[in-house]
Design an enzyme around this catalytic site. Structure first.
Site, PDB file in Angstrom:
ATOM      1  N   ARG A   1      40.494  41.471  35.401  1.00 29.19           N
ATOM      2  CA  ARG A   1      40.308  40.269  36.031  1.00 29.19           C
ATOM      3  C   ARG A   1      40.925  39.007  35.004  1.00 29.19           C
ATOM      4  O   ARG A   1      41.069  38.111  35.248  1.00 29.19           O
ATOM      5  CB  ARG A   1      39.148  40.122  36.655  1.00 29.19           C
ATOM      6  CG  ARG A   1      39.012  38.821  37.562  1.00 29.19           C
ATOM      7  CD  ARG A   1      37.754  38.799  38.427  1.00 29.19           C
ATOM      8  NE  ARG A   1      37.538  37.877  39.401  1.00 29.19           N
ATOM      9  CZ  ARG A   1      36.665  36.796  39.296  1.00 29.19           C
ATOM     10  NH1 ARG A   1      35.681  37.025  38.099  1.00 29.19           N
ATOM     11  NH2 ARG A   1      36.526  36.009  40.155  1.00 29.19           N
TER      12      ARG A   1
ATOM     13  N   ILE B   1      40.221  32.001  42.248  1.00 30.93           N
ATOM     14  CA  ILE B   1      40.335  33.484  42.295  1.00 30.93           C
ATOM     15  C   ILE B   1      38.939  33.834  42.995  1.00 30.93           C
ATOM     16  O   ILE B   1      37.835  33.501  42.536  1.00 30.93           O
ATOM     17  CB  ILE B   1      40.473  34.091  41.155  1.00 30.93           C
ATOM     18  CG1 ILE B   1      40.874  35.783  40.881  1.00 30.93           C
ATOM     19  CG2 ILE B   1      39.475  33.549  39.791  1.00 30.93           C
ATOM     20  CD1 ILE B   1      41.003  36.213  39.739  1.00 30.93           C
ATOM     21  N   SER B   2      38.937  34.682  44.047  1.00 35.25           N
ATOM     22  CA  SER B   2      37.909  34.910  44.825  1.00 35.25           C
ATOM     23  C   SER B   2      36.638  35.609  43.954  1.00 35.25           C
ATOM     24  O   SER B   2      37.173  36.444  43.123  1.00 35.25           O
ATOM     25  CB  SER B   2      38.082  35.743  46.107  1.00 35.25           C
ATOM     26  OG  SER B   2      39.228  35.173  46.874  1.00 35.25           O
ATOM     27  N   GLN B   3      35.415  35.663  44.477  1.00 36.13           N
ATOM     28  CA  GLN B   3      34.517  36.514  44.065  1.00 36.13           C
ATOM     29  C   GLN B   3      34.856  37.849  43.929  1.00 36.13           C
ATOM     30  O   GLN B   3      35.323  38.410  45.134  1.00 36.13           O
ATOM     31  CB  GLN B   3      33.317  36.029  44.994  1.00 36.13           C
ATOM     32  CG  GLN B   3      31.858  36.767  44.230  1.00 36.13           C
ATOM     33  CD  GLN B   3      31.010  36.512  45.392  1.00 36.13           C
ATOM     34  OE1 GLN B   3      30.985  36.146  46.366  1.00 36.13           O
ATOM     35  NE2 GLN B   3      29.747  36.954  44.975  1.00 36.13           N
ATOM     36  N   PRO B   4      34.318  38.766  43.049  1.00 38.35           N
ATOM     37  CA  PRO B   4      34.974  40.132  43.291  1.00 38.35           C
ATOM     38  C   PRO B   4      34.375  40.818  44.108  1.00 38.35           C
ATOM     39  O   PRO B   4      34.843  41.641  44.873  1.00 38.35           O
ATOM     40  CB  PRO B   4      34.485  40.563  41.625  1.00 38.35           C
ATOM     41  CG  PRO B   4      34.424  39.502  40.646  1.00 38.35           C
ATOM     42  CD  PRO B   4      34.143  38.140  41.549  1.00 38.35           C
TER      43      PRO B   4
END
Ligand code: SAH
Length: 203
Positions: A28, A54-57
């Protein structure tokens, strides 16, 4: 991605082993700006410029798991952003098509994905509301920008038996899973989420 974060994803209810494996493999940190790298393996969204995040994992894992992917699948993503979600998908299916309406982000994501060797992803700049008819129908469609309703062209471009995952709403958003079955459409509401809004002339 660190073991701790993977354990956190499991504790939060992610059960798909292949999704967890891919989450642990895709770096990431390569997808976030230099100044954000120290947070790359925290379970939170990060800004990537142009108002995009970038979205939360956890959300990436949840949405990927919700698509119920198979190795022969072809998937469409709306909102390429950094290319991270596309990279995750690329390791689980045969081909990923991804659309980003901010040209600079589309160019950067294309270069990044090529450099990192994710060669089964194709990115184009454009309005994802329209989908990408040329390569349809898709086994799965994932939308990573919030729309007030599900764009009709995306429903058309979904294969029968396919799944579409999308955050629906403006201020209050809910992640919806749409399944196209032989009896019609089936809609399931899931998590409450907070995505950047989809920008489109159609909305
Ligand atoms: N999936 C991305 C994060 C997406 S953030 C990742 O993994 O990094 C949402 C993205 O959707 C932003 O980059 C934004 O520019 C893009 N976007 C907004 N409206 C769009 C539209 N109509 N078509 C395609 N992309 C759109």
């Amino acid at each position: 991605m660190g073991e701790e974060l993977i354990e956190e994803l499991v504790a939060m209810g992610i059960w798909d082993r292949e999704v967890l494996e891919v989450m642990s493999e895709v770096p990431r940190e390569e997808f976030v700006p230099e100044e954000q790298k120290s947070w790359a393996y925290e379970n939170r969204p990060l800004p990537i410029g142009f108002g995009a995040t970038i979205s939360q994992p956890y959300i990436v894992a949840f949405m990927t798991q919700a698509l119920r992917l198979k190795p022969n699948h072809r998937v469409l993503e709306i909102g390429t952003g950094s290319g991270y979600q596309a990279a995750i998908l690329s390791q689980l299916v045969s081909k990923v098509y991804s659309i980003e309406n901010e040209p600079h982000l589309a160019v950067e994501a294309t270069k990044r994905l090529r450099r990192l060797g994710y060669s089964n992803v194709r990115v184009k700049a454009g309005d994802g509301y329209e989908g990408w008819a040329e390569h349809s129908p898709y086994d799965g469609i994932i939308v990573t920008a919030a729309a007030p309703q599900i764009p009709h062209p995306l429903i058309i471009q979904l294969k029968k038996g396919g799944r579409l995952v999308i955050p629906v709403g403006r201020d209050e958003q809910r992640l919806q899973i749409l399944q196209k079955t032989s009896n019609g459409l089936q809609l399931e509401g899931t998590l409450s989420v907070s995505f950047v809004p989809m920008r489109s002339d159609y909305l």
